[in-house]
Motif scaffolding. Structure first.
Motif, mmCIF file in Angstrom:
data_model
loop_
_atom_site.group_PDB
_atom_site.id
_atom_site.type_symbol
_atom_site.label_atom_id
_atom_site.label_comp_id
_atom_site.label_asym_id
_atom_site.label_seq_id
_atom_site.Cartn_x
_atom_site.Cartn_y
_atom_site.Cartn_z
ATOM 1 N N HIS A 109 42.263 47.484 -0.238
ATOM 2 C CA HIS A 109 40.838 47.186 -0.436
ATOM 3 C C HIS A 109 40.059 48.485 -0.590
ATOM 4 O O HIS A 109 39.250 48.639 -1.496
ATOM 5 C CB HIS A 109 40.272 46.456 0.789
ATOM 6 C CG HIS A 109 40.630 45.019 0.874
ATOM 7 N ND1 HIS A 109 40.268 44.113 -0.084
ATOM 8 C CD2 HIS A 109 41.297 44.319 1.804
ATOM 9 C CE1 HIS A 109 40.719 42.929 0.269
ATOM 10 N NE2 HIS A 109 41.355 43.024 1.404
ATOM 11 N N VAL A 145 32.778 48.035 1.674
ATOM 12 C CA VAL A 145 34.071 48.607 2.062
ATOM 13 C C VAL A 145 33.920 50.067 2.462
ATOM 14 O O VAL A 145 34.518 50.527 3.439
ATOM 15 C CB VAL A 145 35.087 48.433 0.912
ATOM 16 C CG1 VAL A 145 36.381 49.123 1.251
ATOM 17 C CG2 VAL A 145 35.345 46.977 0.663
ATOM 18 N N GLY A 176 35.631 42.985 -0.151
ATOM 19 C CA GLY A 176 36.768 42.885 0.734
ATOM 20 C C GLY A 176 37.670 41.679 0.589
ATOM 21 O O GLY A 176 38.224 41.206 1.562
#
Lengths: 133, 110, 190
Positions: free
Chosen positions: A38, C92, C132
């Motif tokens: 991610h 993030v 995410g």
């Protein structure tokens, strides 16, 4: 060369570099492969888009624009594919911190179908749990 | 001119930090996949560095290199993911069918 | 009883067709012209010829596609994608700099409305760019995806992740779907 456009382009490049930095911080600090994934893909995709925009501002000519557009579009198309492949492989090979995975509905469905997913990191397998009950 | 170079130099400092941390992950990375992801980030840093050089010197010669690098990163991580899957799957998944068929099978269907 | 609208046949992959693929050739010609950087007849012609050759040498399985392209919905999808991209990067990146926070993640099962390969692919691409979340497993036959969601704190977060996936699918259908499918969506949302 227009100095104002140069500065705008440089600012875009700076944001791209900062996103790369954020990606590397996430890469070091996140706990398992998928979360690192991610961290790496998200800021990186936006970072590349910003870099492309910044270059377009800095170069101030029409000829390289086509290729810059191509870079941006290809990045948007390919980054999710690579991310999915790495994430899928990470799940299948058990490189996942299963303690941090609160509901794991894929594992539930796999267990219902009789698959045994060995986490490989010392976590007990589905079969062990059944045997104990 | 000076302002542009100052901004770019700040960017270079961020890139150096990024490379150092990514190299830590590349060296330490417990699994092959961690290293694949780290290599991907290094390619991204390279792309940003090339773009900065092109912006300072106002030339477009490195744009094809940027294109090739971004595609190379994609193909590289894709093929490494497949390689790791083929290598590890047989021993991690306690099933005897071949890899592509398994992904098609429904969880309830057996 | 199949409640999903029949769009596309998600059964076995059809055999790959070895014939001239015009649409692919046109896309390849555009890419070729962008690569060379100037629009000339020779570039367009050679790009088109190369596209035809690629279609013959590396044939892809045909996409079952009955809809039509809707520019307005597509523009909305792209705008939403760019917004999500910026949002997800900020979320993030902020997580990466947060100390003293133990992260819990989840794998969420989402059943899509349709079973078309095209929408499945588009939905997955959109999900992989939202905050995410990452598709870690997709099943064509059932039109089902398993999404890895980062930093889940409450059941509400899981519901939000699920809603996000269905919203991405809705955007994909609205920009490429047929009239029937869009009408189905409108009926559902009312």
């Amino acid at each position: 060369m227009n100095p104002v456009l140069d500065i705008i382009g440089a600012l875009f490049l700076l944001f791209g570099a900062m996103l790369c930095f954020a990606a590397s911080v996430g890469l070091v600090r996140f706990p398992d492969v998928i979360t690192r994934m991610h961290a790496a893909t998200k800021p990186q995709t936006l970072g590349l888009l910003l870099v492309v925009i910044g270059l377009a501002f800095s170069l101030q000519s029409v000829r390289p624009l086509g290729m810059l557009v191509l870079v941006a579009v290809l990045q948007l198309l390919t980054a999710p594919v690579a991310g999915h492949m790495v994430g899928r492989t990470a799940y299948r090979t058990g490189h996942l911190d299963s303690d941090r995975l609160t509901p794991d509905e894929l594992a539930e469905d796999l267990a219902a179908a009789g698959f045994h997913l060995d986490r490989g990191d010392g976590a007990e397998g589905i079969e062990d749990r059944e045997a104990r009950e | 001119m000076i302002a542009q170079q100052v901004i770019i130099m700040i960017g270079v400092a961020f890139l150096v930090g990024a490379v150092v941390m990514t190299l830590i992950r590349l060296a330490r990375g417990p699994s092959t996949l961690d290293r694949v992801v780290a290599a991907d980030v290094i390619i991204a840093v390279l792309i940003v560095a090339l773009a900065m050089e092109a912006a300072i010197n106002h030339h477009a010669t490195s744009i094809p290199i940027i294109l090739v690098l971004s595609l190379l990163g994609f193909a590289g991580s894709l093929s490494m993911a497949r390689f790791v899957a083929d290598r590890d799957q047989a021993r991690k998944w306690d099933v005897s069918t071949s890899a592509p068929r398994r992904s098609e099978r429904s969880p309830e269907g057996t | 009883m199949n409640t999903k609208p029949r769009s596309g046949d998600a059964g076995a992959t059809q055999p790959r067709l070895r014939r001239l693929q015009w649409r692919l050739a046109v896309i390849m010609a555009i890419v070729w012209v962008l690569l060379w950087g100037d629009l000339s007849l020779a570039n367009v012609a050679s790009g088109f010829a190369l596209g035809l050759l690629i279609g013959l040498v590396f044939p892809l399985p045909p996409i079952d596609y009955h809809g039509r392209f809707r520019p307005v919905a597509h523009a909305r999808m792209i705008a939403g994608l760019l917004f999500d991209l910026v949002h997800s990067s900020v979320v993030v990146a902020a997580l990466a700099f947060r100390f003293g926070h133990t992260m819990t993640n989840a794998v969420v099962r989402v059943d899509l409305r349709t079973r078309s390969d095209l929408y499945l692919t588009l939905t997955s691409e959109l999900i992989c760019l939202t905050p995410g979340s990452l598709v870690i497993e997709a099943r064509r036959k059932e039109g089902r995806v398993y999404v890895h969601q980062m930093d889940v704190r409450s059941p509400a977060d899981i519901d939000r992740a699920r809603a996000k996936v269905l919203q991405a699918e809705e955007q994909a259908i609205r920009s490429f779907g047929s009239d029937d499918e869009v009408a189905e969506l409108n009926r559902e949302s009312r």
